[in-house]
Design a protein around this motif. Structure first.
Motif, mmCIF file in Angstrom:
data_model
loop_
_atom_site.group_PDB
_atom_site.id
_atom_site.type_symbol
_atom_site.label_atom_id
_atom_site.label_comp_id
_atom_site.label_asym_id
_atom_site.label_seq_id
_atom_site.Cartn_x
_atom_site.Cartn_y
_atom_site.Cartn_z
ATOM 1 N N ILE A 1 -9.551 -9.626 -4.637
ATOM 2 C CA ILE A 1 -10.832 -9.620 -3.737
ATOM 3 C C ILE A 1 -10.382 -8.563 -2.455
ATOM 4 O O ILE A 1 -9.344 -8.750 -1.770
ATOM 5 N N VAL A 2 -11.091 -7.786 -2.349
ATOM 6 C CA VAL A 2 -11.218 -6.704 -1.397
ATOM 7 C C VAL A 2 -12.465 -6.593 -0.626
ATOM 8 O O VAL A 2 -13.559 -7.200 -0.734
ATOM 9 N N LYS A 3 -12.048 -6.860 0.881
ATOM 10 C CA LYS A 3 -13.436 -6.855 1.840
ATOM 11 C C LYS A 3 -13.193 -5.785 2.774
ATOM 12 O O LYS A 3 -12.063 -5.431 3.294
ATOM 13 N N LEU A 4 -14.091 -4.953 2.972
ATOM 14 C CA LEU A 4 -14.371 -3.921 3.798
ATOM 15 C C LEU A 4 -14.862 -4.465 5.162
ATOM 16 O O LEU A 4 -16.043 -4.743 4.977
ATOM 17 N N GLU A 5 -14.437 -4.507 6.307
ATOM 18 C CA GLU A 5 -15.159 -4.960 7.525
ATOM 19 C C GLU A 5 -15.016 -3.698 8.274
ATOM 20 O O GLU A 5 -14.036 -2.776 8.900
ATOM 21 N N LEU A 6 -16.286 -3.440 8.767
ATOM 22 C CA LEU A 6 -16.742 -2.089 9.555
ATOM 23 C C LEU A 6 -16.736 -2.436 11.054
ATOM 24 O O LEU A 6 -17.678 -3.547 11.460
ATOM 25 N N LYS A 7 -16.207 -1.748 11.642
ATOM 26 C CA LYS A 7 -16.168 -1.998 13.115
ATOM 27 C C LYS A 7 -16.207 -0.430 13.919
ATOM 28 O O LYS A 7 -16.003 -0.745 15.298
ATOM 29 N N MET B 1 0.878 -1.288 -0.010
ATOM 30 C CA MET B 1 -0.049 -0.083 -0.079
ATOM 31 C C MET B 1 0.780 1.315 0.033
ATOM 32 O O MET B 1 1.838 1.513 0.946
ATOM 33 N N SER B 2 0.387 2.322 -0.888
ATOM 34 C CA SER B 2 1.165 3.542 -0.755
ATOM 35 C C SER B 2 0.210 4.726 -0.885
ATOM 36 O O SER B 2 -1.011 4.263 -1.149
ATOM 37 N N MET C 1 -13.215 6.340 7.480
ATOM 38 C CA MET C 1 -12.403 5.116 7.361
ATOM 39 C C MET C 1 -12.071 4.625 8.732
ATOM 40 O O MET C 1 -11.520 3.626 8.909
ATOM 41 N N GLU C 2 -12.374 5.593 10.002
ATOM 42 C CA GLU C 2 -12.141 5.026 11.240
ATOM 43 C C GLU C 2 -12.796 3.861 11.708
ATOM 44 O O GLU C 2 -13.982 3.676 11.371
ATOM 45 N N GLY C 3 -11.965 2.800 11.993
ATOM 46 C CA GLY C 3 -12.614 1.456 12.455
ATOM 47 C C GLY C 3 -12.696 0.619 11.107
ATOM 48 O O GLY C 3 -13.826 -0.477 11.133
ATOM 49 N N VAL C 4 -12.366 0.797 10.046
ATOM 50 C CA VAL C 4 -12.708 -0.137 8.666
ATOM 51 C C VAL C 4 -11.311 -0.557 8.529
ATOM 52 O O VAL C 4 -10.132 -0.263 8.363
ATOM 53 N N SER C 5 -11.651 -1.879 8.548
ATOM 54 C CA SER C 5 -10.191 -2.733 8.188
ATOM 55 C C SER C 5 -10.468 -3.602 6.777
ATOM 56 O O SER C 5 -11.541 -3.775 6.209
ATOM 57 N N LEU C 6 -9.256 -3.544 6.077
ATOM 58 C CA LEU C 6 -9.500 -3.958 4.757
ATOM 59 C C LEU C 6 -8.619 -5.469 4.599
ATOM 60 O O LEU C 6 -7.618 -5.602 5.143
ATOM 61 N N VAL C 7 -9.024 -6.547 3.966
ATOM 62 C CA VAL C 7 -8.573 -7.522 3.598
ATOM 63 C C VAL C 7 -8.522 -7.554 2.112
ATOM 64 O O VAL C 7 -9.438 -7.716 1.327
ATOM 65 N N VAL C 8 -7.173 -7.588 1.830
ATOM 66 C CA VAL C 8 -7.097 -7.845 0.165
ATOM 67 C C VAL C 8 -6.235 -9.106 -0.119
ATOM 68 O O VAL C 8 -5.295 -9.205 0.169
ATOM 69 N N ASN C 9 -6.938 -9.754 -0.893
ATOM 70 C CA ASN C 9 -6.503 -11.167 -1.166
ATOM 71 C C ASN C 9 -5.919 -11.919 -0.178
ATOM 72 O O ASN C 9 -4.899 -12.503 -0.059
ATOM 73 N N GLY C 10 -6.619 -11.775 1.027
ATOM 74 C CA GLY C 10 -6.277 -12.505 2.353
ATOM 75 C C GLY C 10 -5.630 -11.650 3.162
ATOM 76 O O GLY C 10 -5.046 -12.369 4.374
ATOM 77 N N PRO D 1 -5.959 0.909 8.295
ATOM 78 C CA PRO D 1 -4.886 1.408 7.612
ATOM 79 C C PRO D 1 -4.967 2.966 7.454
ATOM 80 O O PRO D 1 -3.901 3.779 7.232
ATOM 81 N N LEU D 2 -6.208 3.418 7.305
ATOM 82 C CA LEU D 2 -6.381 4.569 7.156
ATOM 83 C C LEU D 2 -7.280 5.675 8.013
ATOM 84 O O LEU D 2 -8.272 4.753 8.685
ATOM 85 N N ARG D 3 -7.054 6.865 8.477
ATOM 86 C CA ARG D 3 -7.736 7.580 9.537
ATOM 87 C C ARG D 3 -8.609 8.479 8.682
ATOM 88 O O ARG D 3 -7.994 9.074 7.618
#
Length: 112
Positions: free
Chosen positions: A39-45, A21-22, A84-93, A99-101
């Motif tokens: 495959i991108v997953k946005l996980e909201l927490k 990531m850049s 994006m606070e509380g959002v996790s990204l899962v990219v191809n596992g 990662p972002l605020r």
């Protein structure tokens, strides 16, 4: 007769290529994915998040509720996401834990 274990350990397999990531500026994040299919997953927490996406030329938009996960799958993925606070990204596992605020952000996922 007893057999002795082979003293030579098996060769270590190389680690699979990692997603990188850049962040060239404050509103864009670019992910380079060592695969053709992404495959991108946005996980909201941490709250609700609105999004606009373009997956292989097909546009979509909506709002994701806290506690949910949204999956995007394709060869060319672009997502504009709000707070994006509380959002996790899962990219191809591979997990990118929050990662972002702030936001909004333009997320680009480039396959190789």
């Amino acid at each position: 007769t007893s057999t002795q274990p082979d003293p030579t350990p098996p060769p270590k397999l190389p680690d699979p290529p990692k997603v990188t990531m850049s962040q060239p500026n404050t509103t864009d994040a670019i992910f380079v994915v060592p695969a053709k299919e992404i495959i991108v997953k946005l996980e909201l927490k941490g709250g609700d998040v609105w999004y606009e996406s373009t997956i292989d030329g097909v546009k979509d938009a909506g709002k994701l509720a806290n506690g949910t996960t949204k999956e995007f799958k394709g060869a060319d993925i672009r997502i504009r996401a709000g707070h994006m606070e509380g959002v996790s990204l899962v990219v191809n596992g591979q997990r990118f834990e929050q990662p972002l605020r702030g936001g909004p952000y333009n997320l680009t996922f480039k396959g190789q």
